[in-house]
Design a protein around this motif. Sequence first.
Motif, PDB file in Angstrom:
ATOM      1  N   SER A  63      23.223  42.505   9.917  1.00  0.00           N
ATOM      2  CA  SER A  63      21.997  43.074  10.651  1.00  0.00           C
ATOM      3  C   SER A  63      20.940  42.119   9.351  1.00  0.00           C
ATOM      4  O   SER A  63      19.601  41.891  10.168  1.00  0.00           O
ATOM      5  N   ASN A  64      20.973  41.639   8.684  1.00  0.00           N
ATOM      6  CA  ASN A  64      19.999  40.329   7.341  1.00  0.00           C
ATOM      7  C   ASN A  64      20.213  39.260   8.165  1.00  0.00           C
ATOM      8  O   ASN A  64      20.618  38.748   7.382  1.00  0.00           O
ATOM      9  N   TRP A  65      19.945  38.958   8.787  1.00  0.00           N
ATOM     10  CA  TRP A  65      20.152  37.965  10.048  1.00  0.00           C
ATOM     11  C   TRP A  65      19.766  36.588   8.689  1.00  0.00           C
ATOM     12  O   TRP A  65      19.392  35.721   8.366  1.00  0.00           O
ATOM     13  N   LYS A  66      17.774  37.196   8.630  1.00  0.00           N
ATOM     14  CA  LYS A  66      16.914  35.688   7.711  1.00  0.00           C
ATOM     15  C   LYS A  66      18.107  36.285   6.467  1.00  0.00           C
ATOM     16  O   LYS A  66      17.881  34.704   5.665  1.00  0.00           O
ATOM     17  N   LEU A  67      18.267  36.812   5.778  1.00  0.00           N
ATOM     18  CA  LEU A  67      18.772  36.552   4.433  1.00  0.00           C
ATOM     19  C   LEU A  67      20.312  35.525   4.430  1.00  0.00           C
ATOM     20  O   LEU A  67      20.286  34.278   3.984  1.00  0.00           O
ATOM     21  N   HIS A  68      21.491  36.195   5.703  1.00  0.00           N
ATOM     22  CA  HIS A  68      22.321  35.146   5.766  1.00  0.00           C
ATOM     23  C   HIS A  68      21.831  33.775   6.804  1.00  0.00           C
ATOM     24  O   HIS A  68      23.194  32.914   5.637  1.00  0.00           O
ATOM     25  N   LEU A  69      20.843  33.573   7.093  1.00  0.00           N
ATOM     26  CA  LEU A  69      20.499  32.006   6.786  1.00  0.00           C
ATOM     27  C   LEU A  69      20.368  31.155   5.552  1.00  0.00           C
ATOM     28  O   LEU A  69      20.957  30.124   5.667  1.00  0.00           O
ATOM     29  N   LEU A  70      19.392  31.751   5.096  1.00  0.00           N
ATOM     30  CA  LEU A  70      19.383  31.050   3.649  1.00  0.00           C
ATOM     31  C   LEU A  70      20.957  30.805   2.607  1.00  0.00           C
ATOM     32  O   LEU A  70      20.634  30.181   2.577  1.00  0.00           O
ATOM     33  N   VAL A  71      21.383  31.790   2.398  1.00  0.00           N
ATOM     34  CA  VAL A  71      22.517  31.658   2.096  1.00  0.00           C
ATOM     35  C   VAL A  71      23.011  31.218   2.508  1.00  0.00           C
ATOM     36  O   VAL A  71      23.684  29.370   1.960  1.00  0.00           O
ATOM     37  N   GLN A  72      24.224  30.862   4.212  1.00  0.00           N
ATOM     38  CA  GLN A  72      24.708  29.731   4.226  1.00  0.00           C
ATOM     39  C   GLN A  72      24.438  28.847   4.810  1.00  0.00           C
ATOM     40  O   GLN A  72      25.098  27.201   4.481  1.00  0.00           O
ATOM     41  N   GLY A  73      23.029  28.607   5.055  1.00  0.00           N
ATOM     42  CA  GLY A  73      21.676  27.328   5.074  1.00  0.00           C
ATOM     43  C   GLY A  73      21.893  26.541   3.605  1.00  0.00           C
ATOM     44  O   GLY A  73      21.792  25.408   3.655  1.00  0.00           O
ATOM     45  N   ALA A  74      21.647  27.645   2.437  1.00  0.00           N
ATOM     46  CA  ALA A  74      21.919  26.625   0.717  1.00  0.00           C
ATOM     47  C   ALA A  74      23.665  26.014   0.499  1.00  0.00           C
ATOM     48  O   ALA A  74      23.342  24.871   0.108  1.00  0.00           O
ATOM     49  N   THR A  75      24.344  27.064   1.561  1.00  0.00           N
ATOM     50  CA  THR A  75      25.547  26.179   0.771  1.00  0.00           C
ATOM     51  C   THR A  75      26.342  25.373   1.764  1.00  0.00           C
ATOM     52  O   THR A  75      26.863  24.548   0.756  1.00  0.00           O
ATOM     53  N   PHE A  76      26.314  25.291   2.497  1.00  0.00           N
ATOM     54  CA  PHE A  76      26.191  24.380   3.681  1.00  0.00           C
ATOM     55  C   PHE A  76      25.350  22.975   4.005  1.00  0.00           C
ATOM     56  O   PHE A  76      26.074  22.475   4.597  1.00  0.00           O
ATOM     57  N   VAL A  77      23.986  23.417   3.729  1.00  0.00           N
ATOM     58  CA  VAL A  77      22.988  21.992   4.578  1.00  0.00           C
ATOM     59  C   VAL A  77      22.537  22.292   2.747  1.00  0.00           C
ATOM     60  O   VAL A  77      21.805  20.490   2.451  1.00  0.00           O
ATOM     61  N   LEU A  78      21.826  22.486   2.126  1.00  0.00           N
ATOM     62  CA  LEU A  78      21.063  22.302   0.940  1.00  0.00           C
ATOM     63  C   LEU A  78      21.787  21.528  -0.020  1.00  0.00           C
ATOM     64  O   LEU A  78      21.655  20.596  -0.250  1.00  0.00           O
ATOM     65  N   PHE A  79      22.837  22.188  -0.223  1.00  0.00           N
ATOM     66  CA  PHE A  79      23.746  21.442  -1.548  1.00  0.00           C
ATOM     67  C   PHE A  79      24.063  20.089  -1.117  1.00  0.00           C
ATOM     68  O   PHE A  79      23.779  18.874  -1.263  1.00  0.00           O
ATOM     69  N   PRO A  80      24.872  19.577   0.128  1.00  0.00           N
ATOM     70  CA  PRO A  80      24.807  18.835   0.713  1.00  0.00           C
ATOM     71  C   PRO A  80      23.572  17.409   0.840  1.00  0.00           C
ATOM     72  O   PRO A  80      24.230  16.119   0.589  1.00  0.00           O
ATOM     73  N   LEU A  81      22.809  17.872   1.333  1.00  0.00           N
ATOM     74  CA  LEU A  81      21.422  17.017   1.795  1.00  0.00           C
ATOM     75  C   LEU A  81      20.926  16.385   0.285  1.00  0.00           C
ATOM     76  O   LEU A  81      20.224  15.600   0.470  1.00  0.00           O
TER      77      LEU A  81
END
Length: 324
Positions: A63-81
């Motif tokens: 249910s904690n979708w904001k936390l999941h969004l940050l974790v997966q966003g950092a993993t697959f978007v922030l790192f490559p960018l």
Amino acid sequence: MKLNFDGFILALFCFIVLAYFFPQLYLWHDGEILTWITSVGISLIFFFYGLKLSFQQLKAGLSNWKLHLLVQGATFVLFPLLLLPFYPFVQNGLQHDFWLSFFFLAALPSTVSSSVVMVAIARGNISAAIFNASISGLIGVILTPLWMQFFLDFGEIDVFGDVYWGLIKEIIIPVIAGLLLQPYFGKWALKYNRQLTLFDKSIILFIVYSSFAESFVSGVFERTGKLYLLWVFVGVVLLFILVYGLIYMLAKSVFKFDRGDQITALFCGSKKSLTHGSVFGKFLFAHSASAGLYFLPLMIFHAFQILVVTVIAQRYHNKTKDII
């Protein structure tokens, strides 16, 4: 504060040395024997992973979708960018290998077991950590090759036919099989979790040995020097610090997470999986003489993240005790 020495890190570097002095095992039958062993081993790793995967814990953290969004966003978007702005400055083959090795690291999923363990030590949101660590590898099967295909010359390799099917065959299908058989063998897998973890690490060591043996035999490391290794280490440290700092700022100031969610975001979002990296590299860098170079930042990052996050997790743990 006592730090536990990770013997696996030492084993990694020992196998690199072994590949340098004794590459004969890789050359035996043109590497087909070792390739078959690692392929079967990889499938078993993810089959056992499916056996140990807990639906209840996944559901608890869903249910904690904001936390999941940050974790997966950092993993697959922030790192490559963070790596993409440096690509236009690549001028020669060695620089391309250097940049690509870091981009491969940046495109990988997060770790599984170590993230959960560290979150538990720091007394963060464990259920959310289990959820993010579990789905990260599955998301990576799609996104990691997708990122890499823009910058990696696959030659005659069919990305969708060979790479994706290989990952599905050796990761997704075994995980599904493990999940289906979990009611029958799940307790057995949990009982022998320590032995299964040793098996996982053994297969990774074989993959690392194969990659470096091929690179040593081809002479790819002859065009690098000590300065190259120094820059790899500096790059790894800077990348980790930058990502960790950005996640901390986002978790605390933008998303305004509580302490438990901040810990989970930091530990799950800033780490990269050597297990998945070894498997993905097996398909992405198939028959590439530079495979050893591409694995270097990942292995150093793996060792560095364990050391640093262990220290940070213990400090969080001690602060929690002081509060209580």
